[in-house]
Design a protein around this motif. Sequence first.
Motif, short mmCIF file in Angstrom:
data_model
loop_
_atom_site.label_atom_id
_atom_site.label_comp_id
_atom_site.label_asym_id
_atom_site.label_seq_id
_atom_site.Cartn_x
_atom_site.Cartn_y
_atom_site.Cartn_z
N LEU A 205 0.80 -1.22 0.00
CA LEU A 205 0.00 0.00 0.00
C LEU A 205 0.84 1.27 0.00
N GLU A 206 2.14 1.13 -0.26
CA GLU A 206 3.01 2.31 -0.35
C GLU A 206 3.44 2.61 -1.78
N THR A 207 2.85 1.91 -2.75
CA THR A 207 3.18 2.15 -4.15
C THR A 207 2.46 3.39 -4.66
N PRO A 208 2.94 3.99 -5.75
CA PRO A 208 2.24 5.15 -6.30
C PRO A 208 0.77 4.87 -6.60
N PHE A 209 0.46 3.69 -7.16
CA PHE A 209 -0.94 3.38 -7.47
C PHE A 209 -1.77 3.35 -6.19
N ALA A 210 -1.29 2.68 -5.16
CA ALA A 210 -2.06 2.58 -3.92
C ALA A 210 -2.23 3.94 -3.27
N LEU A 211 -1.20 4.73 -3.22
CA LEU A 211 -1.29 6.04 -2.57
C LEU A 211 -2.23 6.98 -3.33
N ASP A 212 -2.25 6.86 -4.64
CA ASP A 212 -3.11 7.73 -5.45
C ASP A 212 -4.58 7.34 -5.39
N ASN A 213 -4.88 6.12 -4.95
CA ASN A 213 -6.25 5.60 -5.04
C ASN A 213 -6.85 5.17 -3.71
N LYS A 214 -6.28 5.64 -2.62
CA LYS A 214 -6.79 5.28 -1.30
C LYS A 214 -8.22 5.77 -1.12
N ARG A 215 -9.11 4.85 -0.65
CA ARG A 215 -10.51 5.17 -0.36
C ARG A 215 -11.22 5.82 -1.55
N LYS A 216 -10.97 5.33 -2.74
CA LYS A 216 -11.46 6.00 -3.94
C LYS A 216 -12.68 5.36 -4.57
N PHE A 217 -12.90 4.04 -4.40
CA PHE A 217 -13.84 3.31 -5.26
C PHE A 217 -15.14 2.95 -4.55
N ASP A 218 -16.25 3.15 -5.29
CA ASP A 218 -17.57 2.79 -4.77
C ASP A 218 -17.78 1.29 -4.68
N ARG A 219 -17.23 0.56 -5.65
CA ARG A 219 -17.40 -0.89 -5.72
C ARG A 219 -16.06 -1.55 -6.00
N LEU A 220 -15.78 -2.61 -5.27
CA LEU A 220 -14.62 -3.45 -5.55
C LEU A 220 -15.09 -4.81 -6.05
N PHE A 221 -14.43 -5.33 -7.07
CA PHE A 221 -14.69 -6.65 -7.62
C PHE A 221 -13.55 -7.57 -7.18
N VAL A 222 -13.90 -8.69 -6.59
CA VAL A 222 -12.89 -9.67 -6.16
C VAL A 222 -13.38 -11.04 -6.61
N CYS A 223 -12.80 -11.58 -7.67
CA CYS A 223 -13.29 -12.84 -8.27
C CYS A 223 -12.23 -13.93 -8.19
N ASP A 224 -12.57 -14.99 -7.52
CA ASP A 224 -11.71 -16.17 -7.37
C ASP A 224 -10.30 -15.81 -6.93
N CYS A 225 -10.23 -15.06 -5.84
CA CYS A 225 -8.95 -14.64 -5.28
C CYS A 225 -8.68 -15.23 -3.90
N LEU A 226 -9.49 -16.20 -3.48
CA LEU A 226 -9.42 -16.67 -2.08
C LEU A 226 -8.73 -18.01 -1.92
N TRP A 227 -8.11 -18.54 -2.95
CA TRP A 227 -7.57 -19.89 -2.89
C TRP A 227 -6.21 -19.96 -2.21
N MET A 228 -5.62 -18.80 -1.84
CA MET A 228 -4.33 -18.77 -1.14
C MET A 228 -4.56 -18.25 0.28
N PRO A 229 -4.74 -19.11 1.26
CA PRO A 229 -5.02 -18.63 2.62
C PRO A 229 -3.96 -17.69 3.17
N ASP A 230 -2.70 -17.88 2.77
CA ASP A 230 -1.64 -17.02 3.29
C ASP A 230 -1.71 -15.60 2.74
N GLN A 231 -2.59 -15.37 1.75
CA GLN A 231 -2.75 -14.02 1.19
C GLN A 231 -4.06 -13.36 1.63
#
Length: 320
Positions: A205-231
Amino acid sequence: MLLTARVSIVGPADEPEDYLSDSLGAIFPDDVTNSHGDPDQSLLYTSPYLPHPLEVRVADPIETKDRLLFSHYLWNASLLLAELVEAGSLEGVVLEPELGVFQDMTEGGKVSNREANAGQGRSRVSAKDFDIRGKSTLEVGAGTGLPSMLAALLGASEVTAVDYPTPVVVDTLRKNVNFNTQPKFSPSGSVAPRIHVDGHAWGELETPFALDNKRKFDRLFVCDCLWMPDQHANLQRSVAWFLKDGPESRAWVIAGFHSGRSKMADFFAKEALASVGLEVEHIWERDCEGVERPWSPDRGAEDPGVRKRWLTIGILRRIT
């Protein structure tokens, strides 16, 4: 209609005659395919509500570390979210079967449509709750970017799609989004005025993209991203970081059980989500034919062939 019925295969670019007109659902009637794609072929996503099919390419990772991301496939979770976005954002579209069965997080039990409509438990979930018109969206772990393409074509104000910052993945995602977010593919003849593709590693969360877009989006899409418990913790941190403040913001998390229920269930744990300021508003399960049932983190021994027919739909919000 089978969830995979909108996806068909196009042969290699130098062999246009190698087109398979039948859907993958028809090709595999007894064994539902939950991942689609091959670097030598394109996938067509055909909707009766779009003027033209969308052509989707998958990445061709050579490095083992890139292949282990499994972003070089189109997964059924993305197909379902694409249909939900379409049903929510276009007038006159009815998702069949309609949504409506979910787990009541307060009482811990199943709430029937009749009880929900009578005001008991929480309000019924409708396909119209997935309306993205006028909203900013971010898809994390986007892979091919199909839900983001639908959002861009159906009225979102701003669309951003990100995946792990490795060139082969991000470049393919960018090509898909750039090609398919043209006015000719949109029912209205227009696309989102701002469309962006970038790289993002969950929890960084310290990258330019993350810093520029903090608390920015109305909707987040998360599709099939849960198969790695350590993440899970890193993904939860990213969702909380990018989701806009306020009671109307939502993250839509859809995931399959093909790698095992236990590998993804803990993502929805109340304590873990609360540690980043999130909570589950609704969560339930839906199979590839639209049958719904309450969410359960443990169903005992499950036949792998049956298990992979099911998806979990979770709606997250900020704790108020």
